[in-house]
Design an enzyme around this catalytic site. Structure first.
Site, PDB file in Angstrom:
ATOM      1  N   ARG A  71       0.822  -1.185  -0.205  1.00  0.00           N
ATOM      2  CA  ARG A  71       0.048   0.288   0.284  1.00  0.00           C
ATOM      3  C   ARG A  71       0.744   1.402   0.083  1.00  0.00           C
ATOM      4  NH1 ARG A  71      -3.385  -2.270   4.969  1.00  0.00           N
ATOM      5  NH2 ARG A  71      -1.510  -3.531   5.087  1.00  0.00           N
TER       6      ARG A  71
ATOM      7  N   LYS B 114      28.588  26.046   8.598  1.00  0.00           N
ATOM      8  CA  LYS B 114      28.025  24.472   8.865  1.00  0.00           C
ATOM      9  C   LYS B 114      30.178  24.107   9.136  1.00  0.00           C
ATOM     10  CE  LYS B 114      30.929  22.204   5.579  1.00  0.00           C
ATOM     11  NZ  LYS B 114      31.512  21.653   4.773  1.00  0.00           N
TER      12      LYS B 114
HETATM   13  C1  UD1 Z   1      -1.756  -6.579  12.119  1.00  0.00           C
HETATM   14  C2  UD1 Z   1      -2.571  -7.404  12.701  1.00  0.00           C
HETATM   15  C3  UD1 Z   1      -4.090  -7.144  12.827  1.00  0.00           C
HETATM   16  C4  UD1 Z   1      -3.480  -5.290  13.674  1.00  0.00           C
HETATM   17  C5  UD1 Z   1      -2.746  -4.615  12.941  1.00  0.00           C
HETATM   18  C6  UD1 Z   1      -2.106  -3.600  13.739  1.00  0.00           C
HETATM   19  C7  UD1 Z   1      -2.119  -9.407  12.000  1.00  0.00           C
HETATM   20  C8  UD1 Z   1      -2.169 -11.206  10.902  1.00  0.00           C
HETATM   21  N1  UD1 Z   1      -3.014  -8.366  11.245  1.00  0.00           N
HETATM   22  O1  UD1 Z   1      -2.052  -6.296  10.332  1.00  0.00           O
HETATM   23  O2  UD1 Z   1      -4.582  -7.601  14.489  1.00  0.00           O
HETATM   24  O3  UD1 Z   1      -4.942  -4.800  13.937  1.00  0.00           O
HETATM   25  O4  UD1 Z   1      -2.012  -5.183  12.527  1.00  0.00           O
HETATM   26  O5  UD1 Z   1      -1.562  -2.364  13.048  1.00  0.00           O
HETATM   27  O6  UD1 Z   1      -1.581  -9.653  12.247  1.00  0.00           O
HETATM   28  N2  UD1 Z   1       5.348  -8.201   8.947  1.00  0.00           N
HETATM   29  C9  UD1 Z   1       5.930  -8.855   8.328  1.00  0.00           C
HETATM   30  N3  UD1 Z   1       5.576 -10.453   7.490  1.00  0.00           N
HETATM   31  C10 UD1 Z   1       4.964 -10.778   6.840  1.00  0.00           C
HETATM   32  C11 UD1 Z   1       3.814  -9.798   7.244  1.00  0.00           C
HETATM   33  C12 UD1 Z   1       3.958  -9.021   7.973  1.00  0.00           C
HETATM   34  O7  UD1 Z   1       7.354  -9.123   8.769  1.00  0.00           O
HETATM   35  O8  UD1 Z   1       5.062 -11.115   5.764  1.00  0.00           O
HETATM   36  C13 UD1 Z   1       5.563  -7.061   9.237  1.00  0.00           C
HETATM   37  C14 UD1 Z   1       4.622  -6.214   8.141  1.00  0.00           C
HETATM   38  O9  UD1 Z   1       6.311  -5.815   8.260  1.00  0.00           O
HETATM   39  C15 UD1 Z   1       4.706  -4.522   9.195  1.00  0.00           C
HETATM   40  C16 UD1 Z   1       3.592  -6.159  10.650  1.00  0.00           C
HETATM   41  O10 UD1 Z   1       4.009  -6.727  10.112  1.00  0.00           O
HETATM   42  O11 UD1 Z   1       5.358  -4.745   9.791  1.00  0.00           O
HETATM   43  C17 UD1 Z   1       1.777  -6.082  10.515  1.00  0.00           C
HETATM   44  O12 UD1 Z   1       2.024  -6.769   8.837  1.00  0.00           O
HETATM   45  P1  UD1 Z   1       0.913  -5.610   7.962  1.00  0.00           P
HETATM   46  O13 UD1 Z   1       0.678  -6.503   7.205  1.00  0.00           O
HETATM   47  O14 UD1 Z   1       0.931  -4.609   7.813  1.00  0.00           O
HETATM   48  O15 UD1 Z   1      -0.773  -6.154   8.886  1.00  0.00           O
HETATM   49  P2  UD1 Z   1      -2.047  -5.247   9.194  1.00  0.00           P
HETATM   50  O16 UD1 Z   1      -2.581  -5.673   8.083  1.00  0.00           O
HETATM   51  O17 UD1 Z   1      -1.796  -3.869   9.382  1.00  0.00           O
HETATM   52 CA    CA Z   2      -0.094  -2.193   9.625  1.00  0.00          CA
END
Ligand code: UD1
Ligand code: CA
Length: 447
Positions: free
Chosen positions: A15, A335
């Site tokens: 996104r 600077k």
């Molecule tokens: C997630 C939570 C949601 C919560 C929200 C809060 C899950 C399934 N959902 O959703 O319940 O309300 O955060 O902000 O956990 N990431 C990885 N590897 C992956 C996927 C994600 O490292 O395979 C990391 C991303 O970089 C990010 C974080 O995990 O920093 C959260 O992932 P994101 O996809 O943003 O989750 P949300 O859809 O926001």
């Molecule tokens: Ca998130």
């Protein structure tokens, strides 16, 4: 009990529409990942693991350059937040203690809140998650409570039914559990959901099935704000700025118009500093007690001494130190220079790569020529020196203590202490010549 932290920084960040990993985008001039790491420092973990995915080279390089000391685990494919915690196990295997999972895209969680989660774990909660009441819960996982108030299940927005979507109590992201138990729970989770991912949040339902107790630890909505898009990045910036303004005022700084003072994550203002409207602090600025930063000034990488005055319209660049009571005025750029106590650089001046003693005065329009197109050279100005207006100091050059330089000088040789240097054409006045010259010029124009 020992504590480890896993910072989840993989995931596609689709996104954001960016070539850069999402967690390297900045709020308050610091990458989201740096915010998460600084929060994690505060609870003094025994081990920190960053989970990186696509773009892990950039993350590794960023961690090195920013002095982040952490193990980096690779999640080769973004299989979801639960999958990411399993990937962290490559660096956590056998860790017996509590694991705090932080999302790198959530930069405002307070360390005190993480400590509450650790307490919740220590008082028997198998999985503790961060809960908050969302003004608009769209996109967040919903926390579904059991009759006794414990946490029964988290359902992601995409998987939620109409009635579940009405729940405004949401998952803030951070999770705390025994590392061993969490790894076991995640081993039992499938990916049969809307995203086809292994959700960390499903650990709650599995734990409940095993008869384990899960709890939500509540915090304010502001703390849990996540960054998933550019618009959310801008909203996070505004949350960051408001928090920094409140903190600065609580610590004793006067902000004449808080909404027009812009901070970096590491700005430090001592008590009784006064910041006039429209001032921007880049990274690495310290302003000592009693100093005043006047309007429309831009400062970065500098230390402003006690009781000094900067601006209006000053630009202070990295490597600059203003000592106590120094004055830097309008349309001045400084600077990588040290300006001694009580010295004045009041107007229209550039000072670069210089060391200036105490009690010296720069005339308007003074310029240090510190760069010859190839290398940068130093200028040294002693104590109690008077530089006339429009002095050009061609570096490397030194002006000794108590010396004076006459206005308009081009100084290419050192000026000994106590000397007066002049370096310009002598003025010639031709009496009565102005009228004759005007006549001649108008005749030439008519012809
Ligand atoms: C997630 C939570 C949601 C919560 C929200 C809060 C899950 C399934 N959902 O959703 O319940 O309300 O955060 O902000 O956990 N990431 C990885 N590897 C992956 C996927 C994600 O490292 O395979 C990391 C991303 O970089 C990010 C974080 O995990 O920093 C959260 O992932 P994101 O996809 O943003 O989750 P949300 O859809 O926001
Ligand atoms: Ca998130």
């Amino acid at each position: 009990m020992a504590t480890a932290i896993a910072i989840l920084a993989a995931g596609k960040g689709t996104r954001m529409n960016s070539r850069r990993p999402k967690v390297l985008h900045e709020v308050g001039n610091a990458a989201l990942l740096l915010h998460a790491w600084r929060i994690s420092r505060e609870i003094d973990p025994d081990l920190t693991v960053i989970v990186a995915g696509e773009g892990c080279d950039a993350i590794r390089e960023f961690a090195r350059a920013s002095g982040i000391s952490a193990e980096i685990a690779i999640q080769a494919v973004p299989g979801g937040t639960g999958h990411a915690v399993l990937a962290a196990q490559s660096k956590l295997a056998g860790f017996e203690g509590n694991l705090v999972v932080l999302y790198a895209d959530t930069p405002f969680v307070r360390p005190a809140t993480l400590r509450k989660m650790l307490l919740s774990a220590e008082s028997g909660s198998a999985v503790s998650v961060l809960g908050f009441h969302a003004s608009d819960p769209t996109g967040y996982g919903r926390l579904l409570l059991n009759g006794d108030g414990t946490l029964g299940k988290i359902v992601e927005h995409a998987d939620a039914t109409e009635s579940e979507r009405l729940v405004a109590y949401c998952n803030g992201g951070a999770v705390c559990a025994s590392n061993r138990i969490l790894a076991e729970l995640l081993g039992e989770i499938g990916s049969g959901n809307a995203a086809g991912e292994v959700y960390l949040t499903d650990a709650v339902e599995v734990a409940n099935r095993r008869g384990l107790i899960c709890r939500a630890v509540e915090c304010s909505e502001e703390e849990t704000m996540g960054v998933n898009s550019r618009a959310e990045l801008a909203a996070a910036e505004s949350v960051f700025q408001n928090r920094a303004r409140r903190d600065a005022m609580a610590a004793g700084a006067t902000l004449a118009d808080p909404n027009s003072t812009y901070f970096s994550f590491d700005t430090s203002l001592e008590a009784d500093t006064v910041i006039e409207p429209n001032v921007v602090f880049g990274t690495g600025v310290t302003v000592r007690e009693g100093a005043r930063i006047r309007s429309f000034s831009y400062l970065e990488g500098c230390s402003i001494g006690a009781n000094s005055v900067v601006g209006p319209y000053a630009r202070i660049r990295p490597g600059t130190k203003l000592c106590r009571g120094a004055r830097v005025g309008n349309f001045v750029e400084i600077k990588a220079s040290r300006i001694g106590s009580g010295s004045k650089v009041p107007h229209l001046t550039y000072v670069g790569d210089s060391v200036v003693g105490e009690g010296s005065n720069f005339g308007a329009g003074t310029i240090t020529c510190n760069y010859n197109g190839v290398s940068k050279n130093r200028t040294v100005v002693g104590d109690n020196v008077f530089l006339g207006s429009n002095t050009i100091l061609v570096a490397p050059v030194e002006v000794g203590d108590g010396a004076m330089v006459a206005a308009g000088a081009v100084v290419t040789k050192d000026v000994p202490p106590g000397a007066v240097a002049t370096s310009r054409e002598r003025q010639v006045n031709r009496p009565g010549m102005a009228a004759r010259l005007m006549k001649k010029l108008s005749r030439a124009k008519k012809d």
